[in-house]
Motif scaffolding. Structure first.
Motif, PDB file in Angstrom:
ATOM      1  N   GLU A  33       1.051  74.468 -46.658  1.00 23.70           N
ATOM      2  CA  GLU A  33       1.011  75.285 -47.877  1.00 23.70           C
ATOM      3  C   GLU A  33       0.832  74.446 -49.137  1.00 23.70           C
ATOM      4  OE1 GLU A  33       4.582  77.624 -47.570  1.00 23.70           O
ATOM      5  OE2 GLU A  33       3.501  79.268 -46.578  1.00 23.70           O
ATOM      6  N   ALA A  34       1.150  73.165 -49.064  1.00 22.20           N
ATOM      7  CA  ALA A  34       1.043  72.288 -50.225  1.00 22.20           C
ATOM      8  C   ALA A  34      -0.364  71.711 -50.406  1.00 22.20           C
ATOM      9  CB  ALA A  34       2.052  71.146 -50.119  1.00 22.20           C
ATOM     10  N   HIS A  35      -1.288  72.032 -49.491  1.00 21.29           N
ATOM     11  CA  HIS A  35      -2.636  71.477 -49.554  1.00 21.29           C
ATOM     12  C   HIS A  35      -3.682  72.584 -49.486  1.00 21.29           C
ATOM     13  CE1 HIS A  35      -0.160  68.049 -48.280  1.00 21.29           C
ATOM     14  NE2 HIS A  35      -1.083  67.295 -48.850  1.00 21.29           N
ATOM     15  N   ASP A  36      -4.793  72.361 -50.160  1.00 19.24           N
ATOM     16  CA  ASP A  36      -5.871  73.353 -50.181  1.00 19.24           C
ATOM     17  C   ASP A  36      -6.827  73.198 -49.002  1.00 19.24           C
ATOM     18  OD1 ASP A  36      -4.953  74.413 -52.610  1.00 19.24           O
ATOM     19  OD2 ASP A  36      -6.054  72.891 -53.754  1.00 19.24           O
ATOM     20  N   LYS A  37      -6.874  71.986 -48.450  1.00 23.01           N
ATOM     21  CA  LYS A  37      -7.819  71.694 -47.368  1.00 23.01           C
ATOM     22  C   LYS A  37      -7.067  71.071 -46.189  1.00 23.01           C
ATOM     23  CE  LYS A  37     -11.537  69.663 -48.766  1.00 23.01           C
ATOM     24  NZ  LYS A  37     -12.404  68.542 -49.218  1.00 23.01           N
ATOM     25  N   ILE A  38      -7.349  71.559 -44.987  1.00 26.15           N
ATOM     26  CA  ILE A  38      -6.708  71.053 -43.775  1.00 26.15           C
ATOM     27  C   ILE A  38      -7.791  70.532 -42.836  1.00 26.15           C
ATOM     28  CG2 ILE A  38      -5.124  71.545 -41.872  1.00 26.15           C
ATOM     29  CD1 ILE A  38      -3.887  72.068 -44.642  1.00 26.15           C
ATOM     30  N   ILE A  39      -7.630  69.283 -42.392  1.00 30.08           N
ATOM     31  CA  ILE A  39      -8.531  68.708 -41.394  1.00 30.08           C
ATOM     32  C   ILE A  39      -7.728  68.467 -40.119  1.00 30.08           C
ATOM     33  CG2 ILE A  39     -10.050  66.789 -40.774  1.00 30.08           C
ATOM     34  CD1 ILE A  39     -10.466  66.274 -43.743  1.00 30.08           C
ATOM     35  N   LEU A  40      -8.272  68.892 -38.998  1.00 28.05           N
ATOM     36  CA  LEU A  40      -7.641  68.684 -37.685  1.00 28.05           C
ATOM     37  C   LEU A  40      -8.485  67.707 -36.877  1.00 28.05           C
ATOM     38  CD1 LEU A  40      -7.056  72.464 -37.121  1.00 28.05           C
ATOM     39  CD2 LEU A  40      -5.194  70.845 -37.340  1.00 28.05           C
ATOM     40  N   PHE A  41      -7.810  66.754 -36.228  1.00 32.78           N
ATOM     41  CA  PHE A  41      -8.552  65.750 -35.467  1.00 32.78           C
ATOM     42  C   PHE A  41      -7.758  65.303 -34.252  1.00 32.78           C
ATOM     43  CE2 PHE A  41      -9.572  61.338 -34.392  1.00 32.78           C
ATOM     44  CZ  PHE A  41     -10.954  61.407 -34.221  1.00 32.78           C
ATOM     45  N   GLY A  42      -8.468  65.025 -33.168  1.00 31.59           N
ATOM     46  CA  GLY A  42      -7.863  64.455 -31.974  1.00 31.59           C
ATOM     47  C   GLY A  42      -8.948  63.860 -31.108  1.00 31.59           C
ATOM     48  N   TYR A  43      -8.549  63.042 -30.150  1.00 33.70           N
ATOM     49  CA  TYR A  43      -9.499  62.460 -29.211  1.00 33.70           C
ATOM     50  C   TYR A  43      -9.478  63.232 -27.895  1.00 33.70           C
ATOM     51  CZ  TYR A  43      -9.681  58.315 -32.260  1.00 33.70           C
ATOM     52  OH  TYR A  43      -9.843  57.458 -33.323  1.00 33.70           O
ATOM     53  N   GLY A  44     -10.626  63.323 -27.227  1.00 34.09           N
ATOM     54  CA  GLY A  44     -10.681  63.946 -25.906  1.00 34.09           C
ATOM     55  C   GLY A  44     -10.205  65.394 -25.915  1.00 34.09           C
ATOM     56  N   PRO A  45      -9.333  65.777 -24.963  1.00 35.50           N
ATOM     57  CA  PRO A  45      -8.828  67.152 -24.906  1.00 35.50           C
ATOM     58  C   PRO A  45      -8.087  67.574 -26.180  1.00 35.50           C
ATOM     59  CG  PRO A  45      -8.344  65.994 -22.858  1.00 35.50           C
ATOM     60  CD  PRO A  45      -8.845  64.962 -23.820  1.00 35.50           C
ATOM     61  N   SER A  46      -7.518  66.621 -26.901  1.00 31.11           N
ATOM     62  CA  SER A  46      -6.805  66.961 -28.148  1.00 31.11           C
ATOM     63  C   SER A  46      -7.777  67.478 -29.204  1.00 31.11           C
ATOM     64  CB  SER A  46      -6.043  65.748 -28.679  1.00 31.11           C
ATOM     65  OG  SER A  46      -5.025  65.368 -27.779  1.00 31.11           O
ATOM     66  N   LEU A  47      -9.031  67.017 -29.160  1.00 31.54           N
ATOM     67  CA  LEU A  47     -10.042  67.540 -30.081  1.00 31.54           C
ATOM     68  C   LEU A  47     -10.303  69.008 -29.799  1.00 31.54           C
ATOM     69  CD1 LEU A  47     -12.266  67.368 -32.216  1.00 31.54           C
ATOM     70  CD2 LEU A  47     -13.798  66.477 -30.430  1.00 31.54           C
ATOM     71  N   ILE A  48     -10.324  69.379 -28.518  1.00 28.05           N
ATOM     72  CA  ILE A  48     -10.539  70.788 -28.158  1.00 28.05           C
ATOM     73  C   ILE A  48      -9.393  71.642 -28.696  1.00 28.05           C
ATOM     74  CG2 ILE A  48     -10.803  72.402 -26.225  1.00 28.05           C
ATOM     75  CD1 ILE A  48     -12.026  70.037 -24.645  1.00 28.05           C
ATOM     76  N   CYS A  49      -8.163  71.121 -28.620  1.00 25.35           N
ATOM     77  CA  CYS A  49      -7.015  71.816 -29.213  1.00 25.35           C
ATOM     78  C   CYS A  49      -7.205  71.963 -30.722  1.00 25.35           C
ATOM     79  CB  CYS A  49      -5.720  71.046 -28.941  1.00 25.35           C
ATOM     80  SG  CYS A  49      -5.273  70.908 -27.208  1.00 25.35           S
ATOM     81  N   ALA A  50      -7.689  70.904 -31.366  1.00 28.59           N
ATOM     82  CA  ALA A  50      -7.923  70.944 -32.809  1.00 28.59           C
ATOM     83  C   ALA A  50      -8.938  72.024 -33.167  1.00 28.59           C
ATOM     84  CB  ALA A  50      -8.407  69.574 -33.292  1.00 28.59           C
ATOM     85  N   GLN A  51      -9.993  72.137 -32.370  1.00 29.40           N
ATOM     86  CA  GLN A  51     -11.015  73.151 -32.630  1.00 29.40           C
ATOM     87  C   GLN A  51     -10.471  74.566 -32.458  1.00 29.40           C
ATOM     88  OE1 GLN A  51     -13.774  71.562 -29.778  1.00 29.40           O
ATOM     89  NE2 GLN A  51     -14.966  70.451 -31.325  1.00 29.40           N
TER      90      GLN A  51
END
Length: 239
Positions: free
Chosen positions: A102-120
């Motif tokens: 809530e304190a930020h206007d932009k959120i970026i999600l990142f991970g490697y391998g299967p964690s990237l799929i979770c991020a998406q």
């Protein structure tokens, strides 16, 4: 979990069950070879019959027939681990991550391998419950190009051992971007690779699994709880 469904049996199998049921009323136990002889069929046919009925083995079927407590296999280690995680779930971590979001206007999600799929996946989920700008990105260059002082970068990792996040963290902080890490297993090497760390579980997955082989179930439980809380807040604000 056992689901007994007599309706799936064909007429011959229904006769087998009826014979064994009637026989069990007068006899304390029925060996599988005895059951096959009684029903004029093979032992293999009895085994297939009990599995079709929903049992793991003939012993379970006998327990059912004699109204005894049905024996079952031990739950998998993964189910036990997840059960422990849920029993000790820390709602304060959910609130802390929501406060950061809530304190930020932009959120970026990142991970490697299967964690990237979770991020998406959670890119989509967060877009449905916030009016923030949400990105799930697949490379470090994208993080550097779109980060700024209004950005919260959320890194997802089970172990933090597949690849270091050091260069990502340095690039993000150079843009005055805050970095939070959602990590399942305790790893002190990660403390210098983020500003906020959410260590989720005391119960590690087996050490013989490689990072990409480990489940992401804990991520989904924790982050779905974040989503559900945000949904409740949105509904309360409307009311």
């Amino acid at each position: 979990m056992i689901n007994v469904n007599l309706s799936v049996l064909n007429p011959l199998e229904q006769q087998i069950h009826a014979k064994l049921y009637d026989y069990s009323r007068q006899h304390s136990n029925i060996r599988i070879s005895e059951a096959a002889e009684l029903c004029d069929c093979s032992v293999s046919k009895i085994s297939k019959f009990v599995k079709k009925l929903g049992f793991e083995n003939y012993k379970q079927y006998l327990d059912f027939l004699y109204a005894r407590e049905i024996s079952s296999k031990e739950p998998s280690d993964e189910l036990t681990r997840i059960s422990k995680f849920i029993d000790e779930f820390d709602e304060k971590k959910v609130e802390e991550l929501i406060t950061l979001i809530e304190a930020h206007d932009k959120i970026i999600l990142f991970g490697y391998g299967p964690s990237l799929i979770c991020a998406q996946y959670f890119e989509y989920r967060l877009r449905t419950v916030t009016n923030k700008v949400i990105f799930a990105v697949a490379d470090e260059i994208s993080i550097s190009s779109i980060s700024d002082e209004s950005t919260l970068l959320i890194l997802l990792t089970v172990t933090g051992k597949f690849h270091t996040f050091e260069s990502i963290y340095n690039a993000a902080t150079a843009k005055s971007c805050q970095v939070a890490m959602v990590v399942e297993e305790y790893n002190t090497d990660l403390f210098k690779q983020c500003d906020h760390i959410f260590w989720l579980s005391k119960y590690n997955q087996p050490d013989d699994l490689l990072p990409y082989e480990k489940s992401r179930t804990v991520f989904f439980i924790f982050l779905e709880e974040v989503i559900q809380n945000l949904m409740r807040r949105n509904k309360a604000a409307i009311e």
